[in-house]
Design a protein around this motif. Sequence first.
Motif, short mmCIF file in Angstrom:
data_model
loop_
_atom_site.label_atom_id
_atom_site.label_comp_id
_atom_site.label_asym_id
_atom_site.label_seq_id
_atom_site.Cartn_x
_atom_site.Cartn_y
_atom_site.Cartn_z
N SER A 139 0.83 -1.21 0.00
CA SER A 139 0.00 0.00 0.00
C SER A 139 0.86 1.25 0.00
CB SER A 139 -0.93 -0.01 1.22
OG SER A 139 -1.69 1.16 1.26
N GLU A 140 1.97 1.21 0.73
CA GLU A 140 2.88 2.37 0.78
C GLU A 140 3.49 2.65 -0.59
OE1 GLU A 140 5.52 1.33 3.98
OE2 GLU A 140 4.29 2.41 5.44
N LYS A 141 3.78 1.61 -1.35
CA LYS A 141 4.31 1.80 -2.71
C LYS A 141 3.29 2.50 -3.59
CE LYS A 141 7.19 -2.36 -2.52
NZ LYS A 141 7.34 -3.74 -3.03
N VAL A 142 2.05 2.04 -3.50
CA VAL A 142 0.98 2.66 -4.29
C VAL A 142 0.79 4.11 -3.86
CG1 VAL A 142 -1.50 2.58 -4.78
CG2 VAL A 142 -0.17 0.45 -4.72
N ARG A 143 0.80 4.34 -2.56
CA ARG A 143 0.63 5.71 -2.05
C ARG A 143 1.75 6.62 -2.52
NH1 ARG A 143 2.45 8.23 2.83
NH2 ARG A 143 2.99 6.17 3.60
N ALA A 144 2.98 6.13 -2.52
CA ALA A 144 4.11 6.94 -2.96
C ALA A 144 3.95 7.36 -4.42
CB ALA A 144 5.42 6.18 -2.76
N LEU A 145 3.51 6.44 -5.26
CA LEU A 145 3.28 6.77 -6.67
C LEU A 145 2.16 7.79 -6.81
CD1 LEU A 145 3.59 3.22 -8.28
CD2 LEU A 145 5.24 5.09 -8.41
N GLU A 146 1.08 7.57 -6.09
CA GLU A 146 -0.06 8.48 -6.19
C GLU A 146 0.26 9.85 -5.58
OE1 GLU A 146 -3.73 9.34 -7.74
OE2 GLU A 146 -2.65 7.44 -7.95
N THR A 147 1.13 9.88 -4.57
CA THR A 147 1.54 11.16 -3.98
C THR A 147 2.21 12.03 -5.03
OG1 THR A 147 1.86 10.17 -1.80
CG2 THR A 147 3.01 12.23 -2.21
N ASP A 148 3.05 11.43 -5.88
CA ASP A 148 3.71 12.20 -6.92
C ASP A 148 2.74 12.71 -7.97
OD1 ASP A 148 6.13 11.90 -5.63
OD2 ASP A 148 6.81 10.24 -6.90
N VAL A 149 1.71 11.92 -8.27
CA VAL A 149 0.69 12.37 -9.22
C VAL A 149 -0.06 13.58 -8.65
CG1 VAL A 149 -1.49 11.72 -10.34
CG2 VAL A 149 0.42 10.10 -10.29
N VAL A 150 -0.45 13.48 -7.38
CA VAL A 150 -1.17 14.58 -6.73
C VAL A 150 -0.26 15.81 -6.64
CG1 VAL A 150 -2.17 15.34 -4.52
CG2 VAL A 150 -2.74 13.09 -5.45
N ALA A 151 0.99 15.60 -6.31
CA ALA A 151 1.92 16.72 -6.22
C ALA A 151 2.03 17.44 -7.56
CB ALA A 151 3.29 16.22 -5.77
N MET A 152 2.15 16.68 -8.62
CA MET A 152 2.24 17.28 -9.95
C MET A 152 0.98 18.09 -10.26
SD MET A 152 3.25 15.42 -13.54
CE MET A 152 1.64 14.70 -13.84
N ASP A 153 -0.20 17.54 -9.94
CA ASP A 153 -1.46 18.24 -10.17
C ASP A 153 -1.54 19.55 -9.38
OD1 ASP A 153 -2.26 16.25 -11.86
OD2 ASP A 153 -3.79 15.42 -10.52
N ALA B 124 8.05 16.42 -6.63
CA ALA B 124 7.75 15.04 -6.24
C ALA B 124 8.12 14.78 -4.79
CB ALA B 124 8.51 14.07 -7.15
N GLY B 125 7.36 13.89 -4.16
CA GLY B 125 7.67 13.45 -2.80
C GLY B 125 7.31 14.41 -1.69
N PRO B 126 6.23 15.16 -1.80
CA PRO B 126 5.88 16.07 -0.70
C PRO B 126 5.33 15.30 0.50
CG PRO B 126 4.12 16.08 -2.28
CD PRO B 126 5.23 15.22 -2.85
N SER B 127 5.39 15.92 1.66
CA SER B 127 4.80 15.30 2.85
C SER B 127 3.29 15.45 2.80
CB SER B 127 5.35 15.97 4.11
OG SER B 127 4.88 17.31 4.19
N LEU B 128 2.63 14.69 3.60
CA LEU B 128 1.17 14.78 3.68
C LEU B 128 0.75 16.15 4.21
CD1 LEU B 128 -1.33 13.12 3.10
CD2 LEU B 128 -1.13 12.09 5.36
N ALA B 129 1.51 16.69 5.16
CA ALA B 129 1.22 18.02 5.70
C ALA B 129 1.35 19.08 4.62
CB ALA B 129 2.16 18.33 6.86
N HIS B 130 2.36 18.95 3.77
CA HIS B 130 2.55 19.91 2.68
C HIS B 130 1.40 19.82 1.68
CE1 HIS B 130 5.57 21.81 -0.38
NE2 HIS B 130 4.54 22.58 -0.16
#
Length: 161
Positions: A56-70, A75-81
């Motif tokens: 799940s963490e692998k999937v979340r890491a990939l999706e975090t980068d997609v959200v960050a780009m949007d 890439a790789g922002p914290s959840l707080a950011h």
Amino acid sequence: MALADFCRILWRERELLELLLFKLEEEQLVLASGRSRWLAHATREVEAVLDQIRESEKVRALETDVVAMDLGLPAGPSLAHLARVAPEPYSAMLLGHREAFLALTAEITELAQANRRLLHEGMVSLSEALAAVEEPAGTYGPGAARNLPRQGAGRLVDEAL
């Protein structure tokens, strides 16, 4: 759309962390009972949930980068950011997930440490019990005569062992 998918992934990860907490509590109950019959099974269940969390963490890491780009972030922002930049209602949801992750992680860490202590105490008790019932095997003397331990050196064994 990426934020909605990201929040679903976070919900799934929270559910897995809660399941891990439950499995650790089960393991603790087995350890505290002193009955080791189910310990291996309980430990395997904890490990299975940990494997699911890793995936799940692998999937979340990939999706975090997609959200960050949007959101125009590197890439790789914290959840707080992400929560600071995301529009409502996602900002509040992300903060809620972050707080839940922090709380669950603290509970899991505390419970895992308590389980390690119980396991260590059980191993020490078992070692002491085995040492108490161990009898010397005796030796062979000159002429192949067997020297046995002295008679009456029996041990009293508690049936709880």
